[in-house]
Design a protein around this motif. Structure first.
Motif, mmCIF file in Angstrom:
data_model
loop_
_atom_site.group_PDB
_atom_site.id
_atom_site.type_symbol
_atom_site.label_atom_id
_atom_site.label_comp_id
_atom_site.label_asym_id
_atom_site.label_seq_id
_atom_site.Cartn_x
_atom_site.Cartn_y
_atom_site.Cartn_z
ATOM 1 N N ILE A 1 -6.837 -7.374 -0.044
ATOM 2 C CA ILE A 1 -5.627 -7.140 1.296
ATOM 3 C C ILE A 1 -5.372 -5.879 1.494
ATOM 4 O O ILE A 1 -5.155 -4.920 2.212
ATOM 5 C CB ILE A 1 -5.063 -8.251 1.325
ATOM 6 N N ALA A 2 -4.476 -5.346 -0.021
ATOM 7 C CA ALA A 2 -3.932 -4.406 -0.491
ATOM 8 C C ALA A 2 -5.100 -2.739 0.494
ATOM 9 O O ALA A 2 -3.977 -1.764 0.227
ATOM 10 C CB ALA A 2 -3.590 -4.165 -1.647
ATOM 11 N N GLN B 1 -4.744 -3.351 4.833
ATOM 12 C CA GLN B 1 -3.389 -3.584 5.429
ATOM 13 C C GLN B 1 -2.486 -2.895 4.685
ATOM 14 O O GLN B 1 -2.341 -2.895 3.367
ATOM 15 C CB GLN B 1 -3.173 -5.316 5.502
ATOM 16 N N LYS B 2 -1.854 -1.805 5.598
ATOM 17 C CA LYS B 2 -0.481 -1.385 4.951
ATOM 18 C C LYS B 2 0.519 -2.116 5.921
ATOM 19 O O LYS B 2 -0.005 -1.888 7.269
ATOM 20 C CB LYS B 2 -0.836 -0.023 5.633
ATOM 21 N N GLU C 1 1.033 -6.792 -2.520
ATOM 22 C CA GLU C 1 0.206 -7.392 -2.262
ATOM 23 C C GLU C 1 -0.793 -6.331 -1.267
ATOM 24 O O GLU C 1 -1.778 -6.049 -1.036
ATOM 25 C CB GLU C 1 0.098 -9.045 -1.441
ATOM 26 N N TYR C 2 0.181 -5.158 -0.359
ATOM 27 C CA TYR C 2 -0.454 -3.951 0.187
ATOM 28 C C TYR C 2 0.029 -3.499 0.178
ATOM 29 O O TYR C 2 0.619 -2.525 -1.319
ATOM 30 C CB TYR C 2 0.452 -4.623 1.411
ATOM 31 N N THR C 3 0.001 -2.331 0.843
ATOM 32 C CA THR C 3 -0.363 -0.400 0.601
ATOM 33 C C THR C 3 0.857 -0.429 1.004
ATOM 34 O O THR C 3 1.572 -0.650 2.425
ATOM 35 C CB THR C 3 -0.933 0.066 1.310
ATOM 36 N N LEU D 1 0.356 -10.241 9.711
ATOM 37 C CA LEU D 1 -0.964 -9.609 9.003
ATOM 38 C C LEU D 1 -2.313 -10.128 9.362
ATOM 39 O O LEU D 1 -3.477 -9.790 9.276
ATOM 40 C CB LEU D 1 -0.937 -8.550 7.418
#
Length: 305
Positions: free
Chosen positions: A3-4, A7-8, A29-31, A123
């Motif tokens: 996911i990272a 998705q930002k 977990e995300y950027t 998301l």
């Protein structure tokens, strides 16, 4: 894919502590991207195209409402989901944000578990929407872009080429004697052959902006932004060689013992006033000349004086 990687999340808040807390919460977990004011939020949204923006309402110079208005007014940014995070806790404040197009509204001081749950939910919606959009833009047989997607991208790239005075090349590809191939080997074999040619066309695309699409039947179209006629001709020549190298037997062809293709192309030169429709028609006319000249060749439109 993690996911990272896919998705930002952009966090826009003038309070450094809030930015840090939210950033540390989401980073595993995300950027995560950070902005400390509205202007910076818009700049980073345009540059990085985040999947979601956590947007503070009360910011100096440009508040969150104005940021959202500008996002929704920009065709390149209007699709980005926005969650307002605000100290304004009246129902009418929340209703105002939602009416403007925010996906959600979280009141400060926020609960970290609630923030994570709502971010994950929105998301997931973004992922599902993009999956549906991708399916709507893909040709089911060849897995190339479909005609609808080509028309959309062609319009955008043509406008960009005109504004930036950059070249844009377009090529139409037709499989030679394809009806005879289907008659001789059957339609399932024809479908397999078309898929093989489509893979070769996709493999010839060198840059992310290049596009290979199925235009209809056995006809494919190649769109090569910022590519002049000479370079585009090289790309197409390599594609003809790649198709011949597939070695797909075609005993019913009067052109060659293996499956071949004919290509017609045209280039929008910098400063040209040629219309979008005229450029396509020029490539189509060049394809007709390639067929009339014996097929298994490339003809490129030469603009007049």
């Amino acid at each position: 894919m993690k996911i990272a990687e896919a998705q930002k999340v952009l966090i826009a808040d003038d309070d450094a502590v809030n930015r840090e807390v939210l950033g540390e919460l989401l980073k595993p977990e995300y950027t995560v991207l950070l902005a400390k004011n509205g202007v910076q939020a818009l700049e980073r949204a345009a540059r990085h195209q985040p999947d979601l923006i956590l947007l503070d309402v009360m910011m100096p110079d440009m508040d969150g409402y104005e940021v959202l208005r500008r996002l929704r007014a920009d065709p390149q940014l209007a699709h980005i989901s926005v969650i307002f995070i605000s100290g304004l806790d009246r129902p009418e404040d929340e209703a105002a944000g939602l009416k403007m197009g925010a996906a959600d509204y979280i009141v400060k001081p926020f609960n970290q578990t609630v923030v994570m749950a709502r971010v994950a939910l929105h998301l997931q919606v973004v992922r599902q929407r993009r999956m549906l959009e991708r399916l709507a833009n893909i040709d089911g047989l060849t897995e190339l872009a479909n005609r609808r997607r080509f028309d959309e991208v062609y319009g955008l790239e043509w406008q960009r080429a005109r504004r930036g005075k950059r070249p844009l090349s377009l090529a139409l590809l037709d499989i030679d004697a394809f009806k005879q191939y289907n008659d001789r080997y059957g339609h399932p074999a024809g479908d397999r052959a078309l898929r093989s040619v489509a893979r070769a066309a996709a493999g010839a695309m060198r840059r992310p902006a290049d596009l290979a699409a199925r235009y209809g039947g056995e006809e494919l179209v190649l769109l090569l932004p910022e590519t002049g006629a000479l370079e585009a001709g090289q790309v197409v020549s390599q594609l003809l060689e790649a198709v011949a190298a597939l070695g797909i037997a075609h005993e019913a062809s009067s052109v060659a013992p293996v499956l071949t293709v004919s290509v017609g192309g045209a280039t929008l030169e910098p400063g040209s006033q040629e219309t979008q429709a005229a450029l396509f028609e020029a490539a189509d006319s060049a394809l007709y000349r390639a067929k009339q000249a014996g097929r298994n060749r490339i003809c490129w439109h030469e603009p007049g004086p």
